[in-house]
Scaffold this active site. Structure first.
Site, short mmCIF file in Angstrom:
data_model
loop_
_atom_site.label_atom_id
_atom_site.label_comp_id
_atom_site.label_asym_id
_atom_site.label_seq_id
_atom_site.Cartn_x
_atom_site.Cartn_y
_atom_site.Cartn_z
N GLU A 170 0.87 -1.16 0.00
CA GLU A 170 0.00 0.00 0.00
C GLU A 170 0.92 1.21 0.00
OE1 GLU A 170 -2.68 0.08 3.25
OE2 GLU A 170 -3.65 -1.80 2.70
N ASP B 37 -5.51 8.47 10.62
CA ASP B 37 -4.17 8.07 11.03
C ASP B 37 -3.82 8.51 12.44
OD1 ASP B 37 -3.00 6.63 8.79
OD2 ASP B 37 -3.31 8.50 7.68
#
Ligand SMILES: Cc1ncc(COP(=O)(O)O)c(C=O)c1O
Lengths: 389, 243
Positions: free
Chosen positions: B34, B45
């Site tokens: 990824e 995140d």
């Protein structure tokens, strides 16, 4: 409720939050039908917050500008700004949903204070995320939140203003979604927040319309309000949006100049993009990275805007204008001297716009949403605008 | 053994070290990558990846990420996905974004939930590029059904309520949900919080693969050697001293 306003809005959040947003939407529909909760909310708006607020004809300012200027006095509400309309509504909704913990973001600190206040009232745990820059420039509001029993979490990361605070609140919500209600402070965020907050703020517009009709026996020519996320503007616009003869004018912060990074004039200078859960106008670079915003008014210092404003703009139902830092400061002083009212720097933008366009409004009757009072801004104003990071 | 995917933020900590890490993933036999495109407001995140994103954005534009992606393709033979946030794709438009990306296997947009997929997916028709669907511990039966409909590439099962990084834990209810998605014609990979061999073992009992992001970046921040050692440690059977 519809997820989109035309092509704006939606739910661009991590999948984890989707069930919570569905729960919120369903709960809100039930809450609106619940007589007991609605009566309790109406009682609190009246006796705790101080509604209805006056619609005040500012005679000295009117004489000076050769028009009739009415101020919708949201600055007289408990805690000093319109934010309490929304926080009272959402705290009752949170209680209706059985949530025990409240999180919020704040820029100017007004929404943080209004949230801490209603949490104290209903005995709920309260955490407020606030950008580090704002913690410094709105120190008095940080103190107020502490005294009201809230925990203020300074956000050091990113721009240190409202945008970073919302990022952090969203992260908290993803973690604690089972127990926590995110009490968002403007008509922004994923659906159904923009619609719910607009609904809770619409009390301003409903009152103002009835009040104006009563004294003038007609409708105003224009309704003017500052736009950060857009909640005070949407609240007053809601009262007039079907009256097509009334022009609706939102005033954005022009900051120090219209170069990217120096202003918060999202609807004037931005382009559609996705931030904080919704498609709306956005200040961004050619890659889609969100730009930093700037305004002398901490509550306007945000690169996004509520999706319904984007919709009203594209439909030409509302117009969005600009007021620069200096014009807002001058308006602050003028209102203080002429009317004996110290307005919030955010609200000063609406007044500053009117002053700069006084030819256009000659002999007209206008309502300005005076969204808050200026006590919180003493440091910024005293330093002539230099004390704002 | 299940499949292993590694998340690497493009050009972090530098373009050179990033590409070396890609090479190490190829040597080690990582199944898919990824490649993260840094975004200014990465709400899904945790601290480490947010900080890393801000650092990358001080030095790089999206054009640099596309350029690095071309090199990733030369170095790495497994599947390649771009992971980023919806606005970077929305801004360019899906078609333009894909043209600039060149051949990739899929797009993973952290703030694109199932119900908003349609408008993005229209632009993907006939390209062979999958738009990856997320499921989470919060997902309901109807979400699971909706994720399976038209799913390609894999289903990204987020292990926990929270952001990337932090601890790893799967509650019983979540395990049950993962079992419901398994064996429905599309691989199920679990990600968020996976750090070590022990976590991998737990994941491979339940799913077809695992995705490691934050811990891989933490190792790479130390040095490329740490990163390589770390990859090796994922292969080594657990010993008693690993606990
Ligand atoms: C007094 C006042 N007015 C306006 C705003 C801007 O918010 P909105 O555009 O949502 O009304 C704020 C935000 O903090 C505020 O404190």
């Amino acid at each position: 409720m519809k997820r989109y306003f035309g092509s704006y809005g939606g739910q661009f959040v991590p999948e984890t939050l989707i069930p919570a947003l569905d729960e919120l939407e369903a709960a809100y529909a039930a809450f609106k039908r619940d007589r007991r909760f609605q009566e309790e909310l109406a009682g609190l708006l009246r006796d705790f917050a101080g509604r209805p607020t006056p619609l005040y004809l500012a005679r000295n300012l009117s004489d000076q500008l050769s028009c009739r200027v009415y101020l919708k006095r949201e600055d007289l509400l408990h805690t000093g700004a319109h934010k309490i309309n929304n926080t009272l509504g959402q705290i009752m909704l949170a209680r209706f949903m059985g949530k025990k913990r409240i999180i919020a973001e704040t820029g100017a600190g007004q929404h943080g204070v209004a949230t801490a206040t209603v949490c104290a009232l209903l005995n709920m745990e309260c955490e407020v995320y606030m950008g580090k820059t704002d913690v410094e420039r709105q120190a008095i509001n940080v103190e107020r939140m502490h005294m009201l029993g809230a925990r203020v979490v300074p956000v050091e990361k990113g721009s240190g203003t409202l945008k970073s605070a919302i990022n952090e609140a969203l992260r908290d919500w993803v973690k604690n979604v089972k127990t926590t209600h995110y009490l968002i402070g403007s008509v922004v965020g994923p659906h159904p927040f923009p619609a719910i907050v607009a609904d809770f703020q619409s009390v301003t517009g409903k009152e103002a319309r009835a009040q104006f009709l009563k004294v003038e026996n007609r409708l105003p020519d224009s309704v003017i309000a500052c736009v950060g996320g857009g909640s005070n503007a949407m609240g007053i616009f809601k009262g007039f949006v079907r009256d097509t003869s009334v022009s609706l004018i939102g005033v954005e912060a022009g900051g120090t100049s219209l170069d990217l990074g120096h202003h918060s004039a999202t609807l004037n200078c931005g382009s559609p993009g996705i931030l904080h859960g919704a498609i709306s106008y956005l200040l961004q670079d050619e890659d889609g990275q969100v730009a930093d915003a700037h305004s002398i008014a901490p509550g306007l210092d945000y690169p996004g805007v509520g999706p319904e404003h984007s919709y009203l703009k594209d439909k030409d139902r509302a117009r969005y204008a600009i007021c620069f830092d200096e014009e807002a400061l001058a308006a602050f002083h003028l209102l203080a001297r002429q009317e004996g009212i110290l307005p919030a720097l955010e609200s000063s933008h609406a007044i500053g716009y009117l002053i700069s366009q006084k030819e256009r409004f000659r002999d007209k009757a206008v309502i300005i949403n005076l969204s808050g009072r200026g006590d919180k801004d003493m440091e910024i104003v005293r330093s002539g605008g230099t004390h704002h990071g | 053994m299940g499949k292993l995917g590694i998340y690497l933020l493009a050009n972090y900590p530098s373009k050179e070290v990033f590409l070396e890490a890609v090479r190490a993933c190829q040597d080690f036999g990582v199944d898919f990558l990824e490649v993260g495109f840094a975004f200014s407001d990465p709400v899904a995140d945790g601290d480490l990846l947010e900080r890393a994103s801000f650092e990358v954005l001080k030095r790089h534009k999206v054009a640099d990420f596309f350029e690095s992606l071309g090199e990733v393709r030369r170095l790495f033979r497994g599947r390649i996905f771009i992971m980023t946030y919806a606005n970077l794709v929305y801004r360019l438009g899906v078609a333009d974004f894909l043209t600039r990306a060149g051949r990739i296997d899929g797009l993973i947009l952290a703030d694109l939930p199932l119900r908003e997929i349609t408008r993005f997916e229209q632009g993907l028709k006939g390209t062979g590029v999958s738009l990856i669907r997320f499921l989470t511990p919060e997902s309901r039966d109807k979400d699971i059904a909706s994720a399976l409909k038209g799913a390609g590439g894999f289903i990204y099962f987020v292990s926990k309520r929270g952001t990337t990084g932090g601890g790893f834990e799967l509650d019983g209810e979540t395990k049950r949900k993962i079992a419901m998605v398994r064996g429905k014609g599309v691989d199920v990979y679990i990600g968020f919080g996976i750090r070590d061999r022990r976590h991998l073992e737990a994941v491979y009992q339940l799913a077809d693969g695992a995705i490691i992001g934050t811990q891989a970046e933490a190792e790479l921040e130390q040095s490329i050697e740490s990163f390589k050692d770390y990859l090796q440690s994922l292969k080594r059977p657990p010993t008693l001293t690993d606990g």
